[in-house]
Design an enzyme around this catalytic site. Structure first.
Site, short mmCIF file in Angstrom:
data_model
loop_
_atom_site.label_atom_id
_atom_site.label_comp_id
_atom_site.label_asym_id
_atom_site.label_seq_id
_atom_site.Cartn_x
_atom_site.Cartn_y
_atom_site.Cartn_z
N LYS A 33 1.00 -1.04 0.00
CA LYS A 33 0.02 -0.07 -0.01
C LYS A 33 0.86 1.29 -0.01
O LYS A 33 1.90 1.34 0.58
CB LYS A 33 -1.02 0.04 1.43
CG LYS A 33 -2.00 -1.25 1.37
CD LYS A 33 -2.73 -1.35 0.26
CE LYS A 33 -3.88 -2.73 0.49
NZ LYS A 33 -4.67 -2.60 -0.55
N HIS B 24 -5.96 -13.26 -7.94
CA HIS B 24 -7.03 -12.20 -7.28
C HIS B 24 -8.23 -11.98 -7.90
O HIS B 24 -8.41 -12.09 -9.14
CB HIS B 24 -6.25 -10.75 -7.32
CG HIS B 24 -7.07 -9.70 -6.60
ND1 HIS B 24 -8.09 -9.21 -6.83
CD2 HIS B 24 -6.41 -8.80 -5.42
CE1 HIS B 24 -8.30 -8.46 -5.80
NE2 HIS B 24 -7.38 -8.30 -5.04
#
Length: 485
Positions: free
Chosen positions: A176, A294
């Site tokens: 992140k 994902h």
């Protein structure tokens, strides 16, 4: 309404429009064969449309029918190739909705092709006007069909052997912010997280090759970080390098480069499509690479209860397709996930055989014919303070990914990783000692935090933060089976 009303003989092939239930797509006396593919649809007919006719239409339009009778049916083994709706039940506590059980002959499908399977089962029929909504709830895939697929490229057992990690969940974190970092700073995040105690870091779904960081730059810095973290810790580490790209040629190029750099794992997104997923799974099998998927985009069609495709079906398809990891929900995190439904997803991923379990949303027995097991991944809004809940709900064979719960730590990324690793080790130790770690979880964590400042800081920061919202997709569990219409 249980009687068959199929028109027989020459009248069946008269030109004109005929109700689907009269054309042979409604067969209440049909007993599915062991080799049949069975699909369970949630059918919501338009007002005034007979649910039997609506369900027969789903069977017809997902197999051999069109809007009018065609004489060329007589050139085929029509009785064999027609899908057969053999049971229609009202959905418990959902007026106007019906469960339609439809059997398909195995010869209708190409061996080993999710694209072909889905083109029939979720093709044009989802736009059919007589239906307000349609959802594919579950499927029974026969062994004869399952065995035409590769299955997970690596599997849970071999993955643990390659990583040399046993007896506990694996730990990971998504880098992140997901967008905007330079390659060098991205690599710094990877190094700090792995050095601090995580097993994996990962790219997020939409980090591919953008102006601020091209893919080759990211791969080089990430693998430098992995190698340094392995040398510092003495453990095997990995980072999911997202090879998702605009063409298969580009994805293969990126995957080959990841292999050359020594990566143990690559990543793809669900949005690349079923054929691309299967192609990358075959590449991963040939090249001894773990393949992470994902599930980017899935909620556009899995989240609503009355229309789309249940994630339990996607999980089954992805186990067939051959991925090794799949995001499957956290229950306690920020993303959609009813506890019972999520357990059903995890069962699909990890069991050799799934018995029917209505409470978990599993309508059929499902054998997996010795296909490798698929490692579920829990990510999205989880932190160290939930470790006892995560271990209880999700078990041991899972990757717990703490993105914000690692990188958002007040003492830094390495401290965030250490907090998660210490919390997990403390909970595993308590479990192995026979303690009631579920109820004693906060106490166990507090005690571990006395000798681990990063864990104490994590617990003080996030306390008991949880995302408690009502799930939109929950099992339609009925204590007794509903009566067939």
């Amino acid at each position: 309404m249980n009687d068959s009303i199929t028109v027989r003989g020459k009248d069946r092939y008269k030109s004109g429009v005929m109700e689907y239930k009269k054309m042979g797509y409604w067969e209440p006396d049909y007993v599915p064969k062991d080799t049949d593919v069975i699909a369970l649809f949630r059918v919501t007919p338009q007002d005034g449309v007979d649910p039997i006719e609506a369900s027969a239409a789903v069977a017809g339009e997902s197999s051999t029918a069109t809007w009018t009778v065609v004489w060329t049916d007589r050139l085929t083994a029509a009785e064999k190739y027609r899908a057969k709706c053999y049971r229609v039940d009202p959905v418990p506590n959902s007026p106007g909705q019906y469960f339609a059980y439809i059997a398909y002959d195995l010869d209708l499908f190409e061996n080993g092709s999710i694209a072909n399977l889905s083109a029939s089962i979720i093709g044009n029929v989802f736009g059919f006007k007589p239906l307000k909504a349609l959802r594919l709830e579950d499927m029974r895939l026969p062994i004869a069909y399952v065995k035409t697929f590769q299955g997970p490229a690596t599997g849970i057992v071999v993955e643990r052997e390659r990583m040399d990690k046993f007896g506990r969940p694996l730990l990971g974190a998504t880098v992140k912010p997901k967008l905007g970092l330079s390659g060098r700073n991205y690599g710094r995040v990877v190094y700090e997280a792995l050095k601090g105690g995580l097993d994996f870091t990962k790219d997020d779904e939409n980090i591919n090759s953008q102006p601020f960081m091209h893919w080759r730059e990211r791969f080089l810095y990430c693998m430098e970080a992995v190698n340094k973290a392995q040398a510092a810790s003495g453990e095997i580490k990995g980072t999911y390098l997202n090879v998702t790209a605009g063409t298969m040629e580009e994805m293969y190029e990126r995957a080959e480069f990841a292999k050359q750099l020594g990566s143990v794992i690559i990543m793809i997104d669900l949005v690349i499509g079923y054929t691309a997923i299967q192609s990358m799974a075959k590449w991963a099998r040939r090249n001894d690479m773990i393949l992470h998927l994902h599930r980017a985009g899935h909620s556009t069609y899995t989240r609503q209860r009355n229309h789309g495709v249940s994630f339990r079906v996607i999980a089954k398809w992805m186990r067939l397709a051959g991925v090794d990891h799949i995001h499957a929900g956290t229950v306690v995190g920020k993303l959609e996930g009813d506890p019972s439904t999520t357990k059903g997803y995890y069962d699909i991923c990890r069991e050799d055989y799934n018995p029917a379990n209505l409470e978990h949303g599993l309508f059929f027995d499902q054998p997996w014919a010795s296909l490798n097991k698929l490692m579920p991944v829990a990510s999205g809004g989880i932190h160290a303070g939930q470790m006892h809940q995560l271990l209880d709900l999700l078990g041991e064979d899972v990757v717990l990914q703490f993105g914000g719960g690692t990188i958002g730590h007040p003492m830094g990324i390495a401290a965030g990783a250490t907090a998660n690793r210490v919390a997990l080790e403390a909970m595993i130790l308590a479990r192995n000692e026979g303690r009631d770690y579920v109820h004693e979880g906060p106490e166990i964590l507090a005690k571990a935090a006395q000798t681990c400042t990063p864990l104490k800081a994590a617990l003080d920061t996030w306390k008991n933060v949880s995302f408690n919202y009502e799930s939109t997709d929950t099992p339609d569990y009925a204590p007794t089976p509903s009566v067939s219409m």
